[in-house]
Design a protein around this motif. Sequence first.
Motif: not given
Lengths: 466, 354
Positions: A159, A129, A109, A116, A111-114
């Motif tokens: 991460r 995700r 789906q 970097r 995913f509004p990943e921040a």
Amino acid sequence: MSLRGFLEGIQWLFLGYFIVLNSIYLGLAFTALFGLRRYMKGISAAERVYSHLQMPVSLVVPAYNESATIATSIRALLQLRYQHFEVIIVNDGSKDDTLAVMTREFQLQPFPEAYRVQIKTKPVRGVYRSLTHPNLRVIDKENGGGKADATNAGINAARHPIFYCGDADSVLDPHSLEHVVRPFLEDPRTVACGGTVRIINGCVVRGGVLEKVGLPRNPLALVQVVEYLRAFLGGRLGWSAINGMLIVSGAFGVFHRDTVVAAGGFRADVIGEDMEMTVRLHRKLSERGVRYRVAFIPDPVCWTDAPEDLATLAKQRKRWHRGLAESLWENRKLCFAKNSGSAGWLAFPFFVLFELLSPVIEVGGFLVMGTAFAIGMMSGTSFLAFVAAAFALGVMLSTTALLLEELSFHTYPKARHVFALFVVAILENFGYRQVMSVWKLDALYGWLTGRRILWGDMKRKANWQQ
Amino acid sequence: MDLNTGSDLVVTLAWRSAQVAAIAAALMLATALIVRRYLQWQERLHARVIGNWRPLLTQIAIEEGATPELPKLPARHLPFLMEEWNALHDAVRGESSTRLNDLALRLGFDAAARHLMNSREVGKQILAIRTLGHLRDPTAWKSLQEQLVSVNALVSFYAAAALVQIDAQRAMPGIMLQVAERESWPGEAMARLLVDAGADVAREPIRALMLSLAPAKVPPLLPWLAHVDAVLGSEVATELLKRHGGDDHIVAAALLVLLEPSVLPDLRHYASSADADIRKNLALAIGHLGDLAETELLMQLMGDRVWWVRYRAAQALLKLRGMTAEGIEAVRARLIDPYALDMLKHVRAEESLG
């Protein structure tokens, strides 16, 4: 100088080169032997103490046009026996339906990943995700920059403090992460760790998990089994004992994330980005006077598909040798640099003299002596003596690797496997090694003349997959 | 012109090299095959010993008064049996443990373990140490103390565990000294060891140690202290913040183990620390301990230049005591920093996916 003097000089050079080269390899093998014995004896005790310690790991796996195998590869990764890990697949602008397959199989789906950007890469088109596996994310990026650029995009999204980078078509041992994080736990100065890569041809893999170990029927793949044993159990284990390991294999490498980011990530403009990164880490960290360690674990942690036809093998080996040349040249300041320790004072000069320039000496030596013999300037006895010395030293080195394997992991279940590998260690001297030298020489020439290298398609049969 | 060099020294040397290498290769192949046979024999022997003894050991461990007939125990079977006995011992407590010890003494494990302790093989040394620890053999105290200072971290660690099993109170000073001096003991395993020693026994020595250690040694130990005793960890962390409030490493470690919300007002100034770890860990601490009064501070941290600080701050915001969906919406409406907005979106999406 007379012709006779010249010939004698060549003979001394040729013999001396082989003796020194093989003595160094033998020295490395003995260093490896002691390291291996110590490792094997302490392993069960260490496992008990470290069994509850699991450093979180990000698995970064670039994928390009892998719709046929990507779902199996991801399932295999998700089955690894490890608690704290995330899987980041980087879809490197695949032209086929790799992304669609992943979306369907793992309910991806957007995913509004921040997201970097710590290392600059080609633009990222989106992050997904999985709804079924919370530890699975997919980075969809524009194509360009090869595996290095895709890996860098994965590192940006990672991460955890250490990350694994490997190939989507490699099969990992279920316990590989447990093994490979141990050097990071034991010594916080560890910045990278490699593990033994084995040939998967001839084995049986079901659902992405290695089920049965065997030897390939294809003779080219069979020779590569011996080559890999020699390279990993002899060479790399020996170099790692003195912190002089210049290669962490692209098929299986674990790196300290922040150190790689600080070094600028993987370079997309070189062929062997894995080796270049390892040599660069040595250079940058020793320049800064940082105490660090590049580790290696002898456990067979990763199984990879070996080329079974000459054309594919040639492409692979030319690429590797070109990558070696680029990595050494780009990081030449490491050689004999202050604070560079074994890496700069031993490993670097060794790699230049005995790896990079080996095809020049080997092909040159055979050509000169062969010609001298053919035109009657050298006796048959002399010619045979040199050929026998070169072959026997090569066989001895391969047998050392077989012995190391038997003293440690004895992965191949039957005694006839050991016999077969010994026979291969003899036979590879009749043609295979010479062809390798010619390919390497061609790669070296190509690098010196700036010839472009074309990747082409790597033909993989993958008939071990069930 | 005679250019035939067949009889020269170099050619002789080449022949000799070839011969030596060929003989060495043949010997190595033979060794490899012998090693293979030996290992197979060892594996079969191991399987036989386990097959014979496992049911007996289990019966003795679980059945009171069980006196099964014991098979002969040749010396070469002993290490396999000791390994199995130790594994079972790790899993049992109380009477079962006593019965296993009685059996071990009948089989002469104590003498065998003392003998193995002198082995040059680390694996055998550790097997001996584990056995003596499980046997709670006070006569082994001196030799275990010698192993406690071994350069090998694993040997030393197992010796510590054995000493704790024999007499935790008496073992503490020596172990605390090792904790202070060594960096090689794995923290979590050490925490488990101290838990096994009992909180009442370990509590005060640990407190005294943590407050007397050189500042550089404190940060890696603090998280493990909190594993042993969370309340003690928080108390020590509070004290350390008072004593070493300017030490970035100690502050970053201490922020992670605090349990007392009343300390938060004294920590707010760390939001402007130059150290990103401190800012990140402050966000984590606020997430655990804070309420709506910390909203403004978290909004500030959500605009931090470091991704992890923004991420932890956004997560903390969602976890604040008293925070509601409307409250989050209100925060979102007030945020103007695009990075902070992106991060809030990110963690909310993560939370909605579970």
